[in-house]
Design an enzyme around this catalytic site. Structure first.
Site, short mmCIF file in Angstrom:
data_model
loop_
_atom_site.label_atom_id
_atom_site.label_comp_id
_atom_site.label_asym_id
_atom_site.label_seq_id
_atom_site.Cartn_x
_atom_site.Cartn_y
_atom_site.Cartn_z
N PHE A 29 -28.29 -48.59 -19.49
CA PHE A 29 -27.36 -47.95 -18.57
C PHE A 29 -26.84 -48.99 -17.60
CE2 PHE A 29 -31.71 -47.29 -17.21
CZ PHE A 29 -31.72 -47.74 -15.90
N TYR A 30 -25.73 -48.63 -16.95
CA TYR A 30 -25.05 -49.55 -16.05
C TYR A 30 -25.22 -49.10 -14.61
CZ TYR A 30 -23.28 -51.81 -20.10
OH TYR A 30 -23.21 -52.50 -21.27
N LEU A 31 -25.47 -50.08 -13.73
CA LEU A 31 -25.56 -49.82 -12.30
C LEU A 31 -24.23 -50.09 -11.61
CD1 LEU A 31 -29.04 -51.40 -11.60
CD2 LEU A 31 -28.47 -48.98 -11.93
N LEU A 81 -24.36 -45.23 -13.95
CA LEU A 81 -22.96 -44.82 -14.04
C LEU A 81 -22.75 -44.25 -15.44
CD1 LEU A 81 -21.14 -47.97 -12.63
CD2 LEU A 81 -21.60 -45.83 -11.43
N ASN A 143 -20.34 -51.91 -24.89
CA ASN A 143 -21.33 -50.94 -24.43
C ASN A 143 -20.95 -50.37 -23.07
OD1 ASN A 143 -23.66 -50.59 -26.33
ND2 ASN A 143 -23.54 -52.81 -26.28
#
Length: 158
Positions: A29-31, A81, A143
Site C-alpha cells: 500500500f501507499y502512504l 491511500l 502499482n
C-alpha cells in the site's frame, strides 16, 4: 543513489507456471504518491515488511528500500491511500535474470504482470514465449496507479 531499471510485460498465456520455482504473498500500500515519487509499504508472507521510496518516472527510477518492523507496517496500513494491493509473486529463472510474475487478487483479480529487473537500460535478456505485450511506462500498470485508481481495467488474456 539506488536505481531500479525494470521492464514490465503482460502475459501471453500460462507457459510460465511450470517454470516458477518459488512464490511469496505480498500485500502493499501507499502512504503518499505523486507524479514522480511515492512511499510504499510492502508486507511479505505476513512475516516481514519494507518501506520503499521511489523517485522519477519511466524505465529507470530511484529506489530506496528499508526494513521496518512488521507491527509498524500493520499499523501504517490504516493510513493507506486507495486500496491495499494483494498479489502472489512467482519467480521464474530466465538465463542470468529472474522474471517476477505478479498474480493479483481481490479487486485486481485477473491481472497478471511480469517484471524483469536489469542492470542497464539497454541490457538484453531472453524473451520467453509467455511474455506478451510490453507495458513498461504504461501508467495503467504501475502499482501506484492500481492502488489509487478506483476502477481498474483488467486486460483480456492473449
Amino acid at each position: 543513489m539506488a536505481r531500479e531499471i525494470e521492464r514490465k510485460f503482460l502475459l501471453a498465456g500460462d507457459g510460465w507456471r511450470p517454470h516458477a520455482h518459488s512464490a511469496k504473498r505480498l500485500e502493499q500500500f501507499y502512504l503518499f504518491a505523486g507524479e514522480d515519487r511515492s512511499c510504499r509499504v510492502r508486507i511479505t508472507d505476513g512475516a516481514s515488511a519494507k518501506l520503499t521510496l521511489k523517485t522519477g518516472r519511466g524505465l529507470s527510477r530511484g529506489e530506496f528500500e528499508y526494513d521496518i518492523p512488521l507491527e509498524d507496517a500493520e499499523t501504517l496500513r490504516d493510513s493507506a491511500l486507495g486500496r491495499v494491493i494483494e498479489k502472489t509473486r512467482h519467480l521464474v529463472a530466465n538465463g542470468r535474470h529472474t522474471i517476477e510474475i505478479d498474480v493479483y487478487e481481490g479487486a485486481l483479480d485477473g491481472l497478471i504482470v511480469a517484471e524483469i529487473e536489469l542492470t542497464d537500460e539497454d541490457e538484453s535478456f531472453e524473451h520467453p514465449d509467455f511474455l506478451g505485450a510490453e507495458v513498461t511506462g504504461d501508467e495503467r500498470y504501475l502499482n501506484q496507479t492500481l492502488a489509487l485508481r478506483p476502477q481498474v481495467e483488467t486486460p483480456e488474456p492473449h
